[in-house]
Design a protein around this motif. Sequence first.
Motif, PDB file in Angstrom:
ATOM      1  N   ALA A 289      43.178  66.011  36.462  1.00 32.72           N
ATOM      2  CA  ALA A 289      44.734  66.299  37.164  1.00 32.72           C
ATOM      3  C   ALA A 289      45.719  66.914  37.066  1.00 32.72           C
ATOM      4  N   ARG A 290      46.152  67.525  37.497  1.00 35.99           N
ATOM      5  CA  ARG A 290      47.123  68.533  36.783  1.00 35.99           C
ATOM      6  C   ARG A 290      48.890  67.749  36.689  1.00 35.99           C
ATOM      7  N   THR A 291      48.756  66.433  37.060  1.00 39.09           N
ATOM      8  CA  THR A 291      49.979  65.394  36.935  1.00 39.09           C
ATOM      9  C   THR A 291      49.790  64.288  35.624  1.00 39.09           C
ATOM     10  N   GLU A 292      50.552  63.361  35.293  1.00 42.88           N
ATOM     11  CA  GLU A 292      50.891  62.686  33.957  1.00 42.88           C
ATOM     12  C   GLU A 292      50.376  61.074  34.966  1.00 42.88           C
ATOM     13  N   HIS A 293      49.024  59.988  33.517  1.00 38.08           N
ATOM     14  CA  HIS A 293      49.208  58.896  34.417  1.00 38.08           C
ATOM     15  C   HIS A 293      49.124  58.402  33.151  1.00 38.08           C
ATOM     16  N   PRO A 294      49.273  56.924  34.016  1.00 39.01           N
ATOM     17  CA  PRO A 294      49.663  56.298  32.347  1.00 39.01           C
ATOM     18  C   PRO A 294      48.806  55.897  32.042  1.00 39.01           C
ATOM     19  N   ASP A 295      48.446  55.469  30.544  1.00 42.88           N
ATOM     20  CA  ASP A 295      47.422  55.645  29.144  1.00 42.88           C
ATOM     21  C   ASP A 295      46.223  54.667  29.879  1.00 42.88           C
ATOM     22  N   GLU A 296      46.457  53.664  31.369  1.00 36.67           N
ATOM     23  CA  GLU A 296      45.143  52.834  31.499  1.00 36.67           C
ATOM     24  C   GLU A 296      44.916  53.378  32.451  1.00 36.67           C
ATOM     25  N   GLY A 297      45.325  54.495  33.488  1.00 38.04           N
ATOM     26  CA  GLY A 297      45.118  55.036  34.065  1.00 38.04           C
ATOM     27  C   GLY A 297      45.715  53.765  35.591  1.00 38.04           C
ATOM     28  N   PRO A 298      45.580  54.102  36.754  1.00 38.01           N
ATOM     29  CA  PRO A 298      45.805  53.830  38.379  1.00 38.01           C
ATOM     30  C   PRO A 298      45.734  52.323  38.337  1.00 38.01           C
ATOM     31  N   PRO A 299      46.921  51.127  38.159  1.00 36.72           N
ATOM     32  CA  PRO A 299      45.808  49.794  38.058  1.00 36.72           C
ATOM     33  C   PRO A 299      45.147  49.615  39.569  1.00 36.72           C
ATOM     34  N   GLY A 300      44.240  48.726  39.874  1.00 32.12           N
ATOM     35  CA  GLY A 300      43.821  47.812  40.692  1.00 32.12           C
ATOM     36  C   GLY A 300      42.126  48.748  40.824  1.00 32.12           C
ATOM     37  N   PRO A 301      41.172  48.304  41.772  1.00 37.51           N
ATOM     38  CA  PRO A 301      40.158  48.296  41.318  1.00 37.51           C
ATOM     39  C   PRO A 301      39.703  49.917  41.332  1.00 37.51           C
TER      40      PRO A 301
END
Length: 304
Positions: free
Chosen positions: A147-159
């Motif tokens: 992805a050409r966008t920033e993600h949090p270190d742990e990835g999106p929350p949830g399932p």
Amino acid sequence: MAVDLGDKLVVAISSRALFDLEESHRVFVEEGVEAYSRYQIEHEEVPLDPGMAFLLVRKLLAINTLSGDNPRVEVILLSRNSADTGLRVFNSIQHHGLTITRAAFSSGDPPYRYVAAFGAHLFLSAEPGDVRAALEAGCAAATIIPARTEHPDEGPPGPLRIAFDGDAVLFSDEAERVFKTEGLARFAESERSAARTPLAGGPFKNFLAALHRIQKEYPDPAHAPIRTALVTARSAPAHERVIRTLRAWDIRIDEAIFLGGMDKGEFLRVFGADIFFDDQQGHVESAARHVTAGHVPHGVANES
């Protein structure tokens, strides 16, 4: 007694998809095999940074924390490294706390050959040639695009959220061939007349079925660790055949988005996909503006 992975979701991943090996790969390309081997051995205590599929793998393995003594997911490492140079990869797995214990190091030969032997439902790689070969051998496979966008270190929350295109991915490319060769009007007419005839399965049918087996262990979808979506360029009246096909397969898909040719990227962002699989390069590039994507080089759209 031999271990059987038959009741698990098995995902095979290349070392270049799991970790950032671009500097190492540069050494290999510019200086050759011996220089690459020296470089990896000299740096084998230096952990590799996360790569394109790292967050996806972390979320896959996190499903096992919910399943007690019966882990439901197995991730297998497939690598063109030798066992010697691959030690850095295993050290990095341990450093990042990933519960990956099985691997095949092929010393330069194509590692996809071991996909079927491990019983993998999916193979993710940064090498398009290996992906094509795995698909030709009957395994779901994709070339991963970050992805050409920033993600949090742990990835999106949830399932874990996985999105699929329909034709040539979940389903065969039979309908897409009509569209490509005879146009939209003929495609709509054909799909209307065949609405009650299920489509044949595509390369990702078995992977979707394996996801669904885990989902069925959670009768309340709100508590399932996996959420799936169909994101397709189809629209009414071509929607009916897709719905009836999934019903015939007895597979639940959580969300279905019929876009009628609209751009998929923004809808995948709203869904929060951890990865999206599509056979068409243009759709993959659109998706990668928002989410990690996997190009599935299968079907009429990928025939030269």
